[in-house]
Design a protein around this motif. Structure first.
Motif, PDB file in Angstrom:
ATOM      1  N   THR A  30       0.950  -1.447   0.051  1.00  0.00           N
ATOM      2  CA  THR A  30       0.198   0.286  -0.079  1.00  0.00           C
ATOM      3  C   THR A  30       0.916   1.165   0.016  1.00  0.00           C
ATOM      4  N   LYS A  31       0.225   2.134  -0.115  1.00  0.00           N
ATOM      5  CA  LYS A  31       1.042   4.081  -0.859  1.00  0.00           C
ATOM      6  C   LYS A  31       1.851   3.893   0.894  1.00  0.00           C
ATOM      7  N   GLU A  32       1.082   3.588   2.348  1.00  0.00           N
ATOM      8  CA  GLU A  32       0.802   3.979   3.389  1.00  0.00           C
ATOM      9  C   GLU A  32       2.463   2.821   3.872  1.00  0.00           C
ATOM     10  N   ASP A  33       2.743   1.907   3.695  1.00  0.00           N
ATOM     11  CA  ASP A  33       3.463   1.196   3.344  1.00  0.00           C
ATOM     12  C   ASP A  33       5.237   1.823   2.868  1.00  0.00           C
ATOM     13  N   VAL A  34       5.037   2.533   2.187  1.00  0.00           N
ATOM     14  CA  VAL A  34       5.791   3.312   0.955  1.00  0.00           C
ATOM     15  C   VAL A  34       5.995   4.995   2.874  1.00  0.00           C
ATOM     16  N   ILE A  35       4.747   5.383   2.428  1.00  0.00           N
ATOM     17  CA  ILE A  35       4.708   6.394   3.483  1.00  0.00           C
ATOM     18  C   ILE A  35       5.677   5.859   5.254  1.00  0.00           C
ATOM     19  N   GLU A  36       5.761   5.459   5.256  1.00  0.00           N
ATOM     20  CA  GLU A  36       5.525   5.313   6.518  1.00  0.00           C
ATOM     21  C   GLU A  36       7.459   4.807   6.297  1.00  0.00           C
TER      22      GLU A  36
END
Ligand code: 13P
Ligand code: SF4
Length: 305
Positions: free
Chosen positions: A179-185
């Protein structure tokens, strides 16, 4: 027996039996250590065609062993663990492709190499993630059905806007979890790192990447960078890169809990040894008419890619 002793036995057995071990980069480091050739699916397919080996033990998943057999029918090809399959390779039935072609005779069917031999036999050309854009650009005609990976297909469609690309709804169950949250984190933890990702990942993840490419492209890119690199693909790639790195842990695995392909990790050193000495694994056999049909689309890939 220690791991090193087992590795030594494998090396001896390889020599005695004239066996060549091919291993996809996602394999465990111990398997990579005993392999003769390592690389991504496109490189391994090309090597399989060149090698003309008597026996090949293919450490990867079933479609990769089938690709060796399609290209080198005389080569005894062994998949060390019969259940090591890529789930995406069967996400469309060959009959469905046949029906589609009857209904749409002017549309070319492009199959990702992650497909069964039976599917390859029904399509017009195969592609790998490293060759897909180049090959699709070169195809005559505008209309294309891309099977089975919707994410790789949509990445190709974005890069080849002159074609009308219909996507199948298949996906890699490993990369599609990102997910894009994985990348942002991850970027929060490593703000200076660049991010490289495999195009089997969802569009919103790919959009955040500094580099998008196949396994071999990611490895090349990562090695060229001076600073930290976040790796958005199966964790075997980070294992593969790390021993090459002298200055500590520069390669950061994105979402390690998600990016592990269980099928790719099924093969152990014991399985490889048994496959070499003829006591384990599955000898891959293909119907000759089907093999010849599948060869046409693989050869086209090798010519165009
Ligand atoms: P490559 O074509 O990059 O080797 O990828 C194969 C694969 O299975 C990716 O998940
Ligand atoms: Fe198939 Fe995905 Fe595993 Fe690659 S990572 S072999 S595409 S399931």
């Amino acid at each position: 027996m220690t791991t090193q002793e087992l590795k030594n036995k494998i090396l001896e057995a390889k020599k005695e039996t004239g066996t060549v071990i091919l291993a996809h980069t996602y394999q465990e480091p111990d398997i990579i250590d005993v392999a003769d050739v390592t690389g991504d699916s496109f490189f391994l397919s090309k090597k399989a065609a060149e090698l003309k080996a008597k026996r090949v033990v293919m450490c990867g998943v079933r479609f990769m062993a089938e690709s060796v057999k399609i290209l080198s029918p005389e080569t005894e090809t062994i998949l060390p663990v019969a259940s090591a399959t890529c789930p995406m390779a069967e996400q469309i039935l060959p009959e469905r492709v046949r029906e589609f072609k009857e209904e749409n005779p002017d549309t070319q069917v492009v199959a990702y190499i992650n497909t069964t031999a039976a599917l390859k036999a029904e399509c017009d050309v195969c592609v790998t993630s490293s060759s897909a854009i180049k090959i699709v650009k070169k195809l005559e005609g505008k209309d294309i059905l891309f099977i089975p990976d919707q994410h790789l297909g949509s990445f190709v469609a974005k890069n080849v806007p002159e074609k009308n690309i219909i996507l199948w709804d298949g996906y890699c169950p490993v990369h599609a979890q990102l997910t894009k949250e994985d990348v942002i984190e991850c970027k929060k933890k490593y703000p200076d790192a660049v991010f490289a990702v495999h195009p089997e990942s969802p569009k919103e993840v790919v959009e955040l990447a500094d580099m998008v490419g196949a396994t071999s492209d990611i490895i090349k890119y990562a090695k060229e960078q001076k600073g930290n690199v976040i790796i958005g693909t199966e964790r075997g790639v980070v294992d593969y890169l790390s021993p090459h790195e002298e200055n500590g842990e520069r390669f950061i695995q994105l979402a390690p809990e998600k990016l592990c392909c269980e099928d790719m990790k099924k093969i152990s050193l014991e399985d490889v040894y048994k496959a070499i000495i003829g006591e384990g694994g599955e000898k891959v056999e293909l119907d000759e008419a089907l093999r010849k049909k599948a060869l046409v689309s693989i050869n086209r890939m090798l010519e165009l890619g």
